[in-house]
Write an enzyme that holds these catalytic residues in place. Structure first.
Site, PDB file in Angstrom:
ATOM      1  N   GLU A  42      24.555 -45.210 -32.945  1.00 17.85           N
ATOM      2  CA  GLU A  42      25.947 -44.755 -32.360  1.00 17.85           C
ATOM      3  C   GLU A  42      26.002 -45.374 -30.854  1.00 17.85           C
ATOM      4  O   GLU A  42      24.910 -45.813 -30.145  1.00 17.85           O
ATOM      5  CB  GLU A  42      25.759 -43.181 -32.231  1.00 17.85           C
ATOM      6  CG  GLU A  42      26.798 -42.473 -31.186  1.00 17.85           C
ATOM      7  CD  GLU A  42      26.408 -40.935 -31.288  1.00 17.85           C
ATOM      8  OE1 GLU A  42      27.237 -40.234 -30.567  1.00 17.85           O
ATOM      9  OE2 GLU A  42      25.199 -40.817 -31.288  1.00 17.85           O
ATOM     10  N   LYS A 113      34.527 -40.032 -34.040  1.00 12.93           N
ATOM     11  CA  LYS A 113      33.579 -39.013 -34.017  1.00 12.93           C
ATOM     12  C   LYS A 113      34.315 -37.638 -33.776  1.00 12.93           C
ATOM     13  O   LYS A 113      35.057 -37.600 -32.803  1.00 12.93           O
ATOM     14  CB  LYS A 113      32.389 -39.031 -32.876  1.00 12.93           C
ATOM     15  CG  LYS A 113      31.367 -37.857 -33.175  1.00 12.93           C
ATOM     16  CD  LYS A 113      30.178 -38.292 -32.329  1.00 12.93           C
ATOM     17  CE  LYS A 113      28.905 -37.320 -32.530  1.00 12.93           C
ATOM     18  NZ  LYS A 113      27.871 -37.452 -31.460  1.00 12.93           N
ATOM     19  N   CYS A 146      26.365 -39.349 -35.988  1.00 10.26           N
ATOM     20  CA  CYS A 146      25.416 -38.254 -35.509  1.00 10.26           C
ATOM     21  C   CYS A 146      25.519 -36.930 -35.659  1.00 10.26           C
ATOM     22  O   CYS A 146      25.458 -36.496 -36.776  1.00 10.26           O
ATOM     23  CB  CYS A 146      25.368 -38.478 -33.720  1.00 10.26           C
ATOM     24  SG  CYS A 146      23.610 -37.910 -33.274  1.00 10.26           S
TER      25      CYS A 146
END
Length: 268
Positions: A42, A113, A146
């Site tokens: 990330e 995200k 994540c």
């Protein structure tokens, strides 16, 4: 078989040149095994611990900026699919925490995200689109970032849409882990692989950054939830492993059970 390479290296928001050197060193090591897929963490070039929105905006890039351009070049140079995270410039006040999937020099998808962790909510704008399942030359790859991968609904959704490999570029902040135990993040990656009969891959990072340390536990799990590469042990590492994507296409888990077909969503 599809060979994947997971590049866990030190990232430092205050040393972008050093971060890029570490990325290239990881790629050089990965290239020795001729991988079909190369995965980075990330925010793999910018770093993670931004002081505020203006700093994040100053480090953000368009999709045709240097980080994704690097992915494009690496995909051509190594004849590999490249997946990695970057700080994406937006038209609004805040940038996105994004990931790109690149093959043959072409951007197949950019994902933003959707589940922001802790102080990310003070820095980034959340994406609003579902995690994509991307058709590639090796099979169907889903990408999320994540904290996204800690939601059962997220991984279940991409598995039901045909994903064979779930890839999650990550920055897992360090925390107390009881002696002899794995981090709960690794356990979740194992569980979601087993529950959905899909390969899961998490690419974590290492290196202290503005007072924050990281677990550094990159891992690849098979369709039964067992780690087949990693978890890495908190140091720079390149994990490589061969995956048979056909295993994830079949959801049969016993003579009379099927991981997706046995679901009864009307009850939960």
């Amino acid at each position: 078989m599809t060979r994947v390479a997971v590049c866990q290296y030190a990232i430092d928001i205050d040393d972008p040149a050093g971060t890029l050197e570490n990325l290239h060193a990881s790629v050089a090591e990965a290239a020795e095994s001729n991988p079909d897929v190369i995965v980075f963490p990330e925010l793999c070039t910018s770093g993670y611990v931004f002081h505020d929105i203006p700093e994040a905006q100053s480090r953000s890039e368009a999709v045709d900026g240097p980080t994704v351009q690097l992915f494009r070049e690496l995909s051509l140079q190594h004849h590999a699919i490249v997946v990695g995270g970057f700080c994406e410039r937006s038209d609004g006040e805040r940038p996105f925490n994004s990931a790109a999937v690149v093959e043959n020099g072409e951007v197949l998808v950019v994902y933003r995200k959707t589940h922001l962790w802790d102080t990310e909510k003070l820095i980034f704008a959340a994406g609003d689109d579902p995690a994509p399942v991307v058709d590639t030359s090796v099979g169907k790859i889903a990408v999320m970032i994540c904290y996204d991968a800690e939601f059962p609904e997220m991984v279940g959704s991409v598995a039901r849409r045909g994903a064979q490999l779930v890839v999650a570029p990550s920055n897992w902040p360090a925390k107390h882990i009881p002696p002899g135990e794995r981090s709960s993040e690794v356990i979740k990656a194992q569980a979601f692989a087993a529950v959905n009969h899909v390969f899961t891959l998490v690419c974590d990072r290492v290196g202290p950054e503005r007072g924050v340390d990281w677990i550094g536990a990159s891992v690849v799990c098979d369709v039964e939830g067992y780690p087949i590469a990693g978890p890495a042990q908190g140091k720079p590492a390149v994990l490589t492993v061969d995956l048979d994507f056909a295993w994830a296409s079949s959801k049969t888990i016993s003579a009379n059970n099927e991981a997706v077909g046995d679901r009864r969503p009307d009850l939960y």
